[in-house]
Design a protein around this motif. Structure first.
Motif, PDB file in Angstrom:
ATOM      1  N   GLU A 192       0.670  -1.171  -0.169  1.00 56.86           N
ATOM      2  CA  GLU A 192      -0.157  -0.070  -0.062  1.00 56.86           C
ATOM      3  C   GLU A 192       0.824   1.412   0.080  1.00 56.86           C
ATOM      4  N   ILE A 193       1.847   1.227   0.878  1.00 58.55           N
ATOM      5  CA  ILE A 193       2.845   2.466   1.067  1.00 58.55           C
ATOM      6  C   ILE A 193       3.369   2.635  -0.551  1.00 58.55           C
ATOM      7  N   ALA A 194       4.004   1.510  -1.027  1.00 61.01           N
ATOM      8  CA  ALA A 194       4.701   1.719  -2.387  1.00 61.01           C
ATOM      9  C   ALA A 194       3.587   2.223  -3.316  1.00 61.01           C
ATOM     10  N   TYR A 195       2.728   1.592  -3.630  1.00 62.69           N
ATOM     11  CA  TYR A 195       1.733   1.985  -4.643  1.00 62.69           C
ATOM     12  C   TYR A 195       0.929   3.562  -4.475  1.00 62.69           C
ATOM     13  N   ASN A 196       0.852   3.862  -3.162  1.00 59.99           N
ATOM     14  CA  ASN A 196       0.232   5.019  -3.041  1.00 59.99           C
ATOM     15  C   ASN A 196       1.101   6.188  -3.541  1.00 59.99           C
ATOM     16  N   ASN A 197       2.379   6.017  -3.112  1.00 63.58           N
ATOM     17  CA  ASN A 197       3.363   7.062  -3.383  1.00 63.58           C
ATOM     18  C   ASN A 197       4.088   6.977  -4.821  1.00 63.58           C
ATOM     19  N   HIS A 198       4.237   5.728  -4.946  1.00 66.48           N
ATOM     20  CA  HIS A 198       4.689   5.823  -6.746  1.00 66.48           C
ATOM     21  C   HIS A 198       3.481   6.288  -7.673  1.00 66.48           C
ATOM     22  N   ASP A 199       2.335   5.917  -7.323  1.00 66.53           N
ATOM     23  CA  ASP A 199       1.235   6.660  -8.232  1.00 66.53           C
ATOM     24  C   ASP A 199       1.000   8.103  -8.375  1.00 66.53           C
ATOM     25  N   MET A 200       1.193   8.612  -7.396  1.00 65.66           N
ATOM     26  CA  MET A 200       1.530  10.114  -7.358  1.00 65.66           C
ATOM     27  C   MET A 200       2.610  10.450  -8.294  1.00 65.66           C
TER      28      MET A 200
END
Ligand code: MG
Length: 384
Positions: A192-200
């Motif tokens: 969750e941390i990875a995709y939330n941040n890299h999607d931004m």
């Protein structure tokens, strides 16, 4: 690898083992062996050409499922070491967690699930398990990768109680509402941390979301204010990266602090104590949880439902459905090894068996392979 593990960490000593017994490895732990098998699998290599949000050929700079999985493993391992949990296991789970994804991200999954509605549905999480349990063909003595129970437990993040009944020991926790190992919980939050941040980051790069929009989010705004206050004349790109790395750091730090506190309060002694908990012990503080919800809401509205992403998703859905229909109607159009699997499975399970083989074939495709198959089957100018 950390040498001191908490008494409730997953270890080779408290492992529930492999489905098929094998001699222990000489110079690796069982979980290192799991990770190595995952890295050598065909499904892992295909992650390179599978969409996270953007279709792979839209640009070389965007995340793919492969780079996403590597980022998840990085975040999970860093946290794991501080909590004295098993880094080899968390790495194996992180690298395998998306193996069952279809081409074209969630659009592909939704479309294939609709196609499979009469045949038990399609769920990427269950498919990841199917890949490591059955579909990989690499070993003389067993199908799949014959991973340890703990890796399989971590890969199966969620599951309906109906499905859980078919999964034996692995499904029990969904029926009894219990938790998996802390390593599995950790891999899940790291995802969750990875995709939330890299999607931004990818969203900005694509031009679909703007810096002004991002500043509407409190978690982003807070870090952004700090960055522009401390560094003068940064380019927009550097500013975004600096903000995003600080956001990841804030989330990771909060997760570590809160989880340490949760573990202290629950005072588990063994891995079974962890599994008996009502709630996950790896969690954010209430404040960070709320920030995260807002971040997800923002991404859903601003990025995942952006009309350009929707157009891509709609097109992807049509490709998946067209492929499914054409192969179910005439399985002889499948490559020979799948065609013969259809014959076997059709004998055993009828139409459901046939549909499952077609779904396995489609789910295994990369984005570009799916587009190529569609072209070969439907483009009238490609009659060769
Ligand atoms: Mg993921």
């Amino acid at each position: 690898m950390n040498f001191f593990l908490a008494s409730y960490a997953a270890t080779v000593t408290n492992s529930r083992g492999r489905r098929q017994q094998e001699p222990s490895p000489n110079y690796r732990t069982e979980y290192q062996r799991d990770r190595d098998r995952i890295v050598h699998s065909a499904a892992f290599r295909r992650l390179e050409y599978k969409t996270q949000v953007f279709v792979n050929h839209e640009g070389d700079m965007f995340r793919t499922r492969l780079t996403h999985s590597v980022e998840v493993a990085q975040i999970a391992r860093s946290i794991c070491r501080i909590l004295n949990l098993n880094e080899d296991l968390v790495e194996a789970i992180a690298l395998a967690h998306d193996l069952g994804h279809t081409p074209f991200g969630h659009a592909g999954q939704d479309s294939l699930n609709r196609c499979m509605s009469e045949f038990g549905g399609f769920e990427h999480n269950l498919q990841s398990l199917r890949v490591v349990d059955e579909l990989e063909e690499r070993y003389a003595e067993f199908s799949g990768l014959n991973l340890t129970y703990e890796s399989r437990e971590g890969i199966l993040k969620h599951c309906s109680p109906y499905r859980a009944k078919e999964l034996g020991e692995l499904g029990e926790r969904f029926i009894n509402k219990q938790q998996p190992s802390l390593e599995a919980q950790l891999a899940n939050v790291a995802d969750e941390i990875a995709y939330n941040n890299h999607d931004m980051d990818d969203g900005m790069r694509s031009g679909l979301i703007t810096l002004e929009q991002l500043c509407e989010m409190p978690l982003f705004a807070e870090q952004h204010e700090f960055v522009i206050g401390h560094y003068k004349n940064l380019t927009e790109r550097r500013t975004i990266h600096e903000v995003v790395r600080r956001m990841i750091n804030a989330q990771v730090t909060d997760l570590i602090d809160t989880s340490i506190e949760n573990i202290k309060n629950a005072a588990p002694e063994t891995i079974d104590d962890i599994r008996q908990q009502e709630k996950s012990l790896i969690s954010f503080s209430d404040e960070m949880y709320a920030y995260n919800l807002e971040l997800k809401r923002f991404l859903r509205k601003g990025l995942y439902q952006h009309y350009r992403v929707r157009r891509m998703s709609a097109k992807a859905g049509r490709i998946i459905k067209s492929l499914f229909d054409v192969f179910v109607e005439d399985p002889h159009l499948l490559p020979p090894e799948y065609d013969s699997k259809v014959s076997q499975m059709e004998k055993a399970e009828g139409d459901t068996g046939k549909a499952r083989v077609v779904a396995d074939y489609i789910a295994g495709m990369t984005d570009r392979y799916a587009i190529g198959e569609f072209e070969r089957l439907f483009n009238p100018s490609q009659l060769t």
